[in-house]
Structures are given as C-alpha cells and as structure tokens.
Design a protein around this motif. Sequence first.
Motif, PDB file in Angstrom:
ATOM      1  N   UNK A   1       0.837  -1.188   0.000  1.00  0.00           N
ATOM      2  CA  UNK A   1       0.000   0.000   0.000  1.00  0.00           C
ATOM      3  C   UNK A   1       0.876   1.243   0.000  1.00  0.00           C
ATOM      4  N   UNK A   2       0.286   2.352  -0.269  1.00  0.00           N
ATOM      5  CA  UNK A   2       0.957   3.625  -0.114  1.00  0.00           C
ATOM      6  C   UNK A   2       0.396   4.353   1.092  1.00  0.00           C
ATOM      7  N   UNK A   3       0.757   5.595   1.243  1.00  0.00           N
ATOM      8  CA  UNK A   3       0.226   6.371   2.358  1.00  0.00           C
ATOM      9  C   UNK A   3      -0.734   7.431   1.838  1.00  0.00           C
ATOM     10  N   UNK A   4      -1.375   8.091   2.736  1.00  0.00           N
ATOM     11  CA  UNK A   4      -2.331   9.128   2.391  1.00  0.00           C
ATOM     12  C   UNK A   4      -1.661  10.222   1.558  1.00  0.00           C
ATOM     13  N   UNK A   5      -2.395  10.811   0.609  1.00  0.00           N
ATOM     14  CA  UNK A   5      -1.847  11.942  -0.159  1.00  0.00           C
ATOM     15  C   UNK A   5      -1.394  13.099   0.729  1.00  0.00           C
ATOM     16  N   UNK A   6      -1.870  13.144   1.965  1.00  0.00           N
ATOM     17  CA  UNK A   6      -1.413  14.182   2.890  1.00  0.00           C
ATOM     18  C   UNK A   6       0.110  14.192   3.018  1.00  0.00           C
ATOM     19  N   UNK A   7       0.716  13.000   2.925  1.00  0.00           N
ATOM     20  CA  UNK A   7       2.156  12.872   3.155  1.00  0.00           C
ATOM     21  C   UNK A   7       2.981  13.095   1.887  1.00  0.00           C
TER      22      UNK A   7
ATOM     23  N   UNK B   1      -2.981  13.509  18.368  1.00  0.00           N
ATOM     24  CA  UNK B   1      -2.539  14.320  17.218  1.00  0.00           C
ATOM     25  C   UNK B   1      -3.324  13.890  15.981  1.00  0.00           C
ATOM     26  N   UNK B   2      -4.045  14.792  15.331  1.00  0.00           N
ATOM     27  CA  UNK B   2      -4.786  14.408  14.123  1.00  0.00           C
ATOM     28  C   UNK B   2      -3.843  14.103  12.967  1.00  0.00           C
ATOM     29  N   UNK B   3      -4.297  13.239  12.070  1.00  0.00           N
ATOM     30  CA  UNK B   3      -3.464  12.808  10.950  1.00  0.00           C
ATOM     31  C   UNK B   3      -2.954  13.986  10.130  1.00  0.00           C
ATOM     32  N   UNK B   4      -3.781  15.013   9.972  1.00  0.00           N
ATOM     33  CA  UNK B   4      -3.368  16.127   9.124  1.00  0.00           C
ATOM     34  C   UNK B   4      -2.197  16.909   9.698  1.00  0.00           C
ATOM     35  N   UNK B   5      -1.862  16.705  10.971  1.00  0.00           N
ATOM     36  CA  UNK B   5      -0.702  17.374  11.557  1.00  0.00           C
ATOM     37  C   UNK B   5       0.584  16.552  11.435  1.00  0.00           C
TER      38      UNK B   5
ATOM     39  N   UNK C   1       7.786  12.541   3.333  1.00  0.00           N
ATOM     40  CA  UNK C   1       7.963  13.919   3.810  1.00  0.00           C
ATOM     41  C   UNK C   1       9.407  14.385   3.709  1.00  0.00           C
ATOM     42  N   UNK C   2      10.290  13.541   3.158  1.00  0.00           N
ATOM     43  CA  UNK C   2      11.683  13.923   2.994  1.00  0.00           C
ATOM     44  C   UNK C   2      12.493  13.843   4.268  1.00  0.00           C
ATOM     45  N   UNK C   3      12.127  12.928   5.159  1.00  0.00           N
ATOM     46  CA  UNK C   3      12.821  12.773   6.435  1.00  0.00           C
ATOM     47  C   UNK C   3      13.546  11.438   6.466  1.00  0.00           C
ATOM     48  N   UNK C   4      14.859  11.413   6.738  1.00  0.00           N
ATOM     49  CA  UNK C   4      15.575  10.133   6.819  1.00  0.00           C
ATOM     50  C   UNK C   4      15.098   9.331   8.015  1.00  0.00           C
ATOM     51  N   UNK C   5      15.246   8.020   7.918  1.00  0.00           N
ATOM     52  CA  UNK C   5      14.636   7.101   8.883  1.00  0.00           C
ATOM     53  C   UNK C   5      15.693   6.206   9.520  1.00  0.00           C
ATOM     54  N   UNK C   6      15.502   5.912  10.803  1.00  0.00           N
ATOM     55  CA  UNK C   6      16.202   4.819  11.468  1.00  0.00           C
ATOM     56  C   UNK C   6      15.147   3.771  11.798  1.00  0.00           C
TER      57      UNK C   6
END
Length: 386
Positions: free
Chosen positions: A183-189, A273-277, A307-312
């Motif tokens: 799956x992918x994620x919400x277009x919000x991301x 925290x709502x998803x849109x945040x 979102x362009x954030x590197x992950x551990x």
Amino acid sequence: MERNTPLTIAFDAKRALLNFTGLGNYSRYAIEALAEYYPRNHYELYTHKLKDDSRVRHILDIPNTTPVLPDTRMGRALPALWRLAIGITNRLKRSDIDIFHGLSNELPFDISRSGIPSVVTIHDLIFRRIPANYKPIDRKLYDFKFRRAANIATRVIAISERTKLDLMELYDIDPAKIDVIYQGCSPLFTSDIAPAMIQHVRNIYNLPRHYITMVGTVEQRKNQILAVKALPDIPREVKLVIVGRERNGYGKEIADMVQKLHLSDRVIHLTGVPTEHLPSIYNQAEIAAYPSRYEGFGLPVIEALSCGTPVIAATGSCLEEAGGAGALYVNPDSPEEFAKAACTILDDETLRNNLIEAGRTHITRFNRRNFAEQVTATYRRAIESR
C-alpha cells in the motif's frame, strides 16, 4: 470475463467505516484507490452500522459505493454472527456480486457457500511471532480466524514479503495463492506542506528546534524505549518527540526510563494528534525513528520518507522492505547502534541528503495507482480460477 468488464465488488467494510487506526486506514485507502482508478466498478460496503465521522462520509460520498447493513433484527442484534457466520453469506447469495474482499484478515466462515470467489488481505501474524504481547484468548481467536480465512480464500493478499513468508511458514499456504501488494500512504504525506501549516503545527505542540520523532502506538512491540536509552549519546540539543496513544502500561515503562536517565527535558510525548498534523511533524524532524520489533509492513516509514525525512528502523521483520535505501537499520536491542546511526545522520550532511533522495526514489513504488491495478489483477485471477 473481459479484462475491462466492470466488476461488482463486496467488501467486509466494518473497519473502513468504524475503525480509525491501522486496519481502518488500510481499508479506506483500498476502497478510495479502487474507486478512483476503476470508477466503472460498483463497490458494496458490508457493515453492521455506520458512524457519523468525516472519514466515513468521505467514503460514502464516492458515487460508486453503497453501504449494506443487516436487513434482519438478528443481524442488527448479533453483528459478529452476521459478519462471520450466516448474515453476509446469505446476502451475497441474493446479490449479483463478482467477488468478496475481506480487507482486514477475516472472511465469513461459510463464504464458500455463496459460490462467489473471495480475496482476503492478511496484514501480519505478529501474534504468532511475539505472543507475549497478546492475551491467550486473543491469540487463539486471531489464529482461528486468520488461518481459516487464508485457507478458504480463493486468493490471499499479503501486505509485504515478510507477511507472505509468515503465511507460508506458519499456515502452510501455497505461495502461488499469495499476491504481495504494497500500500501507499495518504496523499497528505506526498503533497507539499504550506509553510503556514508547518508553523501552525510547531506552535500547537511547542516543537523543539531539533528533534527525532517516533510515530505509532506506544506499546512494547514498537520499542520506543530504544530511542530513549540512546538519547544520552546523542547531542543534547536534539530532543525526542513520541507521537501516539499509550497501550498496556508501556508509557509508564518509558516514563520510568526517562526519569532514570534524567531526560525529562528532552522527551516529549504527544497524544491525540490528528493525521493532518503528522506531515508537518515529520517534515520538521531531523530523523524519524521506527525501531519496532515486528511489523507487517511499517507505514510510518513510508510516511516519513514521503515527507523527505531520513529514517532509522529496526532489523528483524519487514522494515527494510518499507524503507529500502532511505533508512539506516539497527538491532532493536542496541541503543549503541541507534545512537551511532542518529549521530551519523546528524553529522554527515552528504549521507543525510543521499538518504532523503534514495527514500524518495524508493517510495515511488508505493502509490495508489499501482495498488489499485495490482488488487484488480488479483480479483480477476480469483474470478478466472473459478
């Protein structure tokens, strides 16, 4: 059946219309993606009731979807019986349905009596891999329902290669019957975030200037405590922002560790925290961490990379599938490895940029069109096999 012939598809939509966490999010994602790319199909959403919620209204507002509720007093009084025993199957026998899809690990026990081919999505078998995190009665119930669904389904969708391997090993399911569909994620991301929204979210939660974020239910399996233990070896200006509701007392375990290590000024726990945040929280983080011990897929990894954030992330399950070359991977029991990975990302600008770029390339495979096309191909294989 011709390849372009419209289909009438019935879903077990209980979680799509009543659940607003992981399984519900997947179910809504599936219905929305299919309705968007295959608008000539008709989608029937079987549920024992509806909730008045904007996410539910959005699904029901799609022109080619129809909710189907129990039409008998017994079905309304005994929803589990209606879903899994005799209600849905009896209704299907009276309907012109091409295929039934159980979106969340389950099928009606007597689905074969309907004569309609079926597909079930199996998300994970974590309760078999980490049984200590589940009550014995829940393990037995899940094992019965998931095993039966995987065996009686015409075809099975696994959300990762890891889940496919678990189905083969633990339930002896023929690999030829299983389709791995990410799956992918919400277009919000995946959409650009307005600077005003980023600042708005920073102000609401008083986010620190430099932080590592961890998004997900705060429970033992998710292993947020690993980052807490690593924090003393990470530069002091970097804080930890944990986002998610607490379960089974794990929040206290984390709080005790925070106190023991004198980190009360460096660890922030946000709930509600709502998803849109979330995109703004990921976007402003130096690193997104997801050191879970076991997952079926690991959607927060995809969200962070989008979102362009590197992950551990942690080794040991499927997170390498989710993160690809956009993440560094550590032993889930090694705070030293976590701290080293974090410091490397923080100190090495070239590596950080390479991870971001590799992550953006990797996640191109996780999109709604691919998902919809692959699920539809599974439907047609199931129909043709009958």
